[in-house]
Design a protein around this motif. Structure first.
Motif, PDB file in Angstrom:
ATOM      1  N   GLU A  37       0.826  -1.214   0.000  1.00 37.77           N
ATOM      2  CA  GLU A  37       0.000   0.000   0.000  1.00 37.77           C
ATOM      3  C   GLU A  37       0.862   1.267   0.000  1.00 37.77           C
ATOM      4  N   ASP A  38       1.974   1.245   0.746  1.00 38.65           N
ATOM      5  CA  ASP A  38       2.839   2.430   0.819  1.00 38.65           C
ATOM      6  C   ASP A  38       3.521   2.728  -0.510  1.00 38.65           C
ATOM      7  N   SER A  39       4.013   1.689  -1.175  1.00 39.74           N
ATOM      8  CA  SER A  39       4.689   1.925  -2.455  1.00 39.74           C
ATOM      9  C   SER A  39       3.686   2.337  -3.532  1.00 39.74           C
ATOM     10  N   ARG A  40       2.501   1.735  -3.508  1.00 41.80           N
ATOM     11  CA  ARG A  40       1.462   2.134  -4.477  1.00 41.80           C
ATOM     12  C   ARG A  40       1.017   3.574  -4.219  1.00 41.80           C
ATOM     13  N   ALA A  41       0.908   3.937  -2.947  1.00 41.58           N
ATOM     14  CA  ALA A  41       0.509   5.309  -2.596  1.00 41.58           C
ATOM     15  C   ALA A  41       1.576   6.310  -3.036  1.00 41.58           C
ATOM     16  N   ALA A  42       2.849   5.942  -2.909  1.00 38.22           N
ATOM     17  CA  ALA A  42       3.934   6.840  -3.336  1.00 38.22           C
ATOM     18  C   ALA A  42       3.890   7.061  -4.846  1.00 38.22           C
ATOM     19  N   LEU A  43       3.678   5.992  -5.602  1.00 33.90           N
ATOM     20  CA  LEU A  43       3.581   6.115  -7.055  1.00 33.90           C
ATOM     21  C   LEU A  43       2.350   6.941  -7.433  1.00 33.90           C
ATOM     22  N   GLN A  44       1.237   6.646  -6.811  1.00 39.19           N
ATOM     23  CA  GLN A  44      -0.008   7.368  -7.078  1.00 39.19           C
ATOM     24  C   GLN A  44       0.149   8.854  -6.763  1.00 39.19           C
ATOM     25  N   HIS A 115      11.787  11.891 -10.154  1.00 42.54           N
ATOM     26  CA  HIS A 115      10.973  11.918  -8.940  1.00 42.54           C
ATOM     27  C   HIS A 115      11.273  10.661  -8.127  1.00 42.54           C
ATOM     28  N   THR A 116      11.894  10.832  -6.977  1.00 42.65           N
ATOM     29  CA  THR A 116      12.220   9.699  -6.116  1.00 42.65           C
ATOM     30  C   THR A 116      10.947   9.186  -5.461  1.00 42.65           C
ATOM     31  N   LEU A 117      10.729   7.872  -5.543  1.00 44.40           N
ATOM     32  CA  LEU A 117       9.553   7.247  -4.945  1.00 44.40           C
ATOM     33  C   LEU A 117       9.879   6.806  -3.527  1.00 44.40           C
ATOM     34  N   ALA A 118       9.188   7.381  -2.571  1.00 37.69           N
ATOM     35  CA  ALA A 118       9.366   7.002  -1.168  1.00 37.69           C
ATOM     36  C   ALA A 118       8.739   5.640  -0.932  1.00 37.69           C
ATOM     37  N   ASN A 119       9.200   4.956   0.093  1.00 38.32           N
ATOM     38  CA  ASN A 119       8.606   3.673   0.531  1.00 38.32           C
ATOM     39  C   ASN A 119       8.511   2.641  -0.572  1.00 38.32           C
ATOM     40  N   THR A 120       9.466   2.673  -1.499  1.00 40.11           N
ATOM     41  CA  THR A 120       9.429   1.770  -2.654  1.00 40.11           C
ATOM     42  C   THR A 120      10.751   1.031  -2.774  1.00 40.11           C
ATOM     43  N   THR A 121      10.682  -0.263  -2.986  1.00 39.91           N
ATOM     44  CA  THR A 121      11.856  -1.082  -3.213  1.00 39.91           C
ATOM     45  C   THR A 121      11.840  -1.540  -4.652  1.00 39.91           C
TER      46      THR A 121
END
Length: 125
Positions: A37-44, A115-121
């Protein structure tokens, strides 16, 4: 005299530039691993910000099978308006996910902004 001083500085500038090139990290096309959810939210949030806060619809596996993401422009209509008809003539929006050091970076291929994506691996593709 001025010209001699300028030419004397050129080797030093070349040396500094080459040192920076050697220490720069390369962008590697990447895939998101273990999306949550966190990585999807960061991308969104990143994409929504790039489109002025517009809602962006993405699948849950966006950027997990390919480093390229293509978004088709949508029709803009007010609630209650009839469905839009016709063709969309504008180009799709293209993005690429890259890994640079430990960062997952989304590059907007329209203008090269990063754009750096937070909470994303992510891992190299």
């Amino acid at each position: 005299m001025r010209q001699k001083k300028l030419f004397a500085k050129i080797p030093m500038l070349v040396m500094v530039a080459s040192c920076q090139a050697l220490t720069a990290y390369a962008d590697l096309p990447a895939l998101i691993v273990q999306p949550d959810e966190d990585s999807r939210a960061a991308l969104q949030a990143t994409l929504s910000g790039l489109f002025g806060g517009s809602e962006i619809r993405l699948s849950n596996d966006a950027l997990t099978r390919s480093s390229l993401l293509t978004l088709e422009p949508g029709f803009h209509k007010a609630p209650g308006d009839p469905p839009a008809t016709g063709r969309v003539l504008s180009e799709p929006y293209r993005f690429q996910l890259v890994k640079n050091e430990e960062n997952c970076i989304l590059i907007d291929l329209r203008d090269g902004t990063r754009h750096t994506l937070a909470n994303t691996t992510c891992i190299p593709e």
